[in-house]
Write a protein that holds these residues in place. Structure first.
Motif, PDB file in Angstrom:
ATOM      1  N   LEU A  33      -0.930  -1.441  -5.745  1.00 59.54           N
ATOM      2  CA  LEU A  33      -0.318  -1.953  -4.511  1.00 59.54           C
ATOM      3  C   LEU A  33      -1.140  -1.553  -3.283  1.00 59.54           C
ATOM      4  CD1 LEU A  33       3.460  -1.248  -5.269  1.00 59.54           C
ATOM      5  CD2 LEU A  33       2.313  -3.473  -5.230  1.00 59.54           C
ATOM      6  N   LEU A  36      -4.120  -3.872  -3.131  1.00 65.32           N
ATOM      7  CA  LEU A  36      -3.752  -5.189  -2.603  1.00 65.32           C
ATOM      8  C   LEU A  36      -3.510  -5.120  -1.093  1.00 65.32           C
ATOM      9  CD1 LEU A  36      -1.332  -6.450  -5.423  1.00 65.32           C
ATOM     10  CD2 LEU A  36      -3.680  -7.202  -4.982  1.00 65.32           C
ATOM     11  N   GLU A  37      -2.952  -3.980  -0.657  1.00 65.32           N
ATOM     12  CA  GLU A  37      -2.715  -3.811   0.777  1.00 65.32           C
ATOM     13  C   GLU A  37      -4.032  -3.807   1.548  1.00 65.32           C
ATOM     14  OE1 GLU A  37      -0.190  -0.796   3.696  1.00 65.32           O
ATOM     15  OE2 GLU A  37      -1.112  -0.036   1.849  1.00 65.32           O
ATOM     16  N   THR A  56       0.789  -9.470  -6.815  1.00 63.91           N
ATOM     17  CA  THR A  56       1.801  -8.424  -6.625  1.00 63.91           C
ATOM     18  C   THR A  56       2.937  -8.575  -7.622  1.00 63.91           C
ATOM     19  OG1 THR A  56       1.287  -8.371  -4.260  1.00 63.91           O
ATOM     20  CG2 THR A  56       3.367  -7.373  -4.955  1.00 63.91           C
ATOM     21  N   LYS A  57       3.385  -9.807  -7.787  1.00 65.95           N
ATOM     22  CA  LYS A  57       4.473 -10.080  -8.732  1.00 65.95           C
ATOM     23  C   LYS A  57       4.063  -9.715 -10.149  1.00 65.95           C
ATOM     24  CE  LYS A  57       7.613 -13.751 -10.207  1.00 65.95           C
ATOM     25  NZ  LYS A  57       7.999 -15.185 -10.036  1.00 65.95           N
TER      26      LYS A  57
END
Length: 387
Positions: A33, A36-37, A56-57
């Motif tokens: 996460l 991705l951020e 993300t999902k």
């Protein structure tokens, strides 16, 4: 109760790595996460960011799938462990110990002994606020002098454990140096040794402070600890500053245990644990024997000897508080009603054996181990002492 089964089930349960896997997967999810951020923060193209929600999902979905699988695994292990352990402890404990119970309510002497045992447990654990409530509830007075002694002990132990401060304990050990030597304790030296190692570790740039401390305090122990003192001083001379980690690498538990042990011993108390703790510990270690005996006992197998158990319980040395003498004649352990007796020739047999050999104290008899002839009136009760 099968301790082999219990140990096997504990090993089986501890071998399940599902919780470790969940923790690892959680860290991976957090790392993903954060990655991705960073992508989202550094991206400027809308088309480039369009797949981030899907990523993300998918990341969360994979985590949930793995976690659910690991949760099922650990729950299955716990359920199996509980099921098998429950089978080991199905015995009704009220049927195990069939000896007379000690009456407390209407017996002033037993009540006083119980109050004392509870008080000593609270004092040893530093529960002084509970002692005040206990005294009020039971109308029982704890001597202020005794409370003060344990408060002092608690304070000195806290200083060592929480503040690494050895000064109060060293002061007490110096005051009681003679008494500590009488019980063969090296506590005073150990306290100075720990203080020296602390100074050595906290004064890495210069050796003078720990050296001066050693010169002032180690000389009185040269006759008994010269080799160790020499080793400590040599370490000070040889080590580089960054290598001086004598104190930070040690565990203070042994020192505090020894301090508690010797402090209580000089007070004339049990040097290890409180009477209640020792009683419970001995009970836990011996209950398996009572359960086993209870299972094999039948209507025709009744033990009637009040002062002797129908089986042997091998307790550790720290739970043995009195001498045991087994009469060589009748092969039974002596008791208060059947104490060991010393004959004029200094051989020892039980009182029952003396009565049997003297035909109920009516005739002379010969010692079973030597030619000496004597009478029951010349046999003296024997008392064993700790040397």
């Amino acid at each position: 109760m099968s301790y082999a089964v219990l140990e096997s089930e504990l090993d089986h349960l501890s071998s399940n790595n599902s919780l470790d896997s969940i923790l690892s997967d959680s860290k991976s999810l957090l790392s993903g996460l954060k990655s991705l951020e960073k992508q989202l923060a550094s991206s400027t193209s809308k088309t480039k960011d369009s797949d981030l929600p899907q990523k993300t999902k998918q990341l969360i979905s994979n985590f949930e799938e793995k976690t659910l699988k690991n949760e099922k695994s650990i729950n299955k292990s716990i359920k199996g462990y509980s099921s098998k352990i429950d089978k080991l402890f199905t015995t009704d404990l009220t049927t195990i110990y069939k000896y007379d119970r000690v009456e407390i309510k209407d017996n002033a002497c037993n009540k006083a002994l119980l109050d004392r045992a509870v008080t000593m447990e609270l004092l040893r654990n530093g529960r002084f606020n509970i002692i005040d409530l206990y005294q009020e509830d039971r109308a029982f007075v704890v001597p202020a002098e005794l409370t003060d002694k344990f408060k002092k002990l608690s304070s000195m132990l806290s200083a060592i454990r929480e503040d690494n401060d050895f000064a109060p304990a060293i002061g007490w050990a110096t005051t009681n140096s003679k008494n500590l030597k009488m019980i063969g304790s090296n506590l005073e030296f150990n306290l100075h040794k720990f203080q020296y190692m602390k100074l050595m570790d906290t004064n890495k740039s210069e050796p003078y402070t720990p050296f001066d401390y050693a010169k002032q305090n180690f000389s009185k122990f040269a006759g008994t600890h010269l080799d160790l003192i020499s080793s400590l001083l040599l370490k000070l001379a040889q080590s580089k500053p960054e290598e001086k980690k004598l104190y930070t690498d040690i565990n203070l538990d042994d020192l505090t245990d020894q301090f508690n042990h010797d402090y209580c011993k000089l007070m004339g108390l049990s040097a290890t644990n409180s009477p209640i703790f020792n009683t419970l510990l001995a009970s836990f270690q011996s209950i398996q024997h009572f359960i086993k005996y209870n299972k094999i006992a039948s209507a025709n197998l009744n033990w009637t000897t009040i002062n002797e158990l129908p089986f042997e319980i091998d307790l550790p040395d720290d739970l043995k508080f009195h001498s045991i003498f087994i009469c060589p004649i009748i092969k039974e352990e002596t008791t208060k009603l059947n104490p060991p007796m010393v004959l004029p020739c200094h051989h020892i047999i039980s009182k029952d054996s003396v009565i049997r050999l003297s035909k109920n104290n009516l005739t002379t008899f010969k010692c079973p181990y030597c030619p000496t002839t004597t009478t029951s009136s010349h046999a003296v009760e024997c008392t064993f002492i700790s040397i």
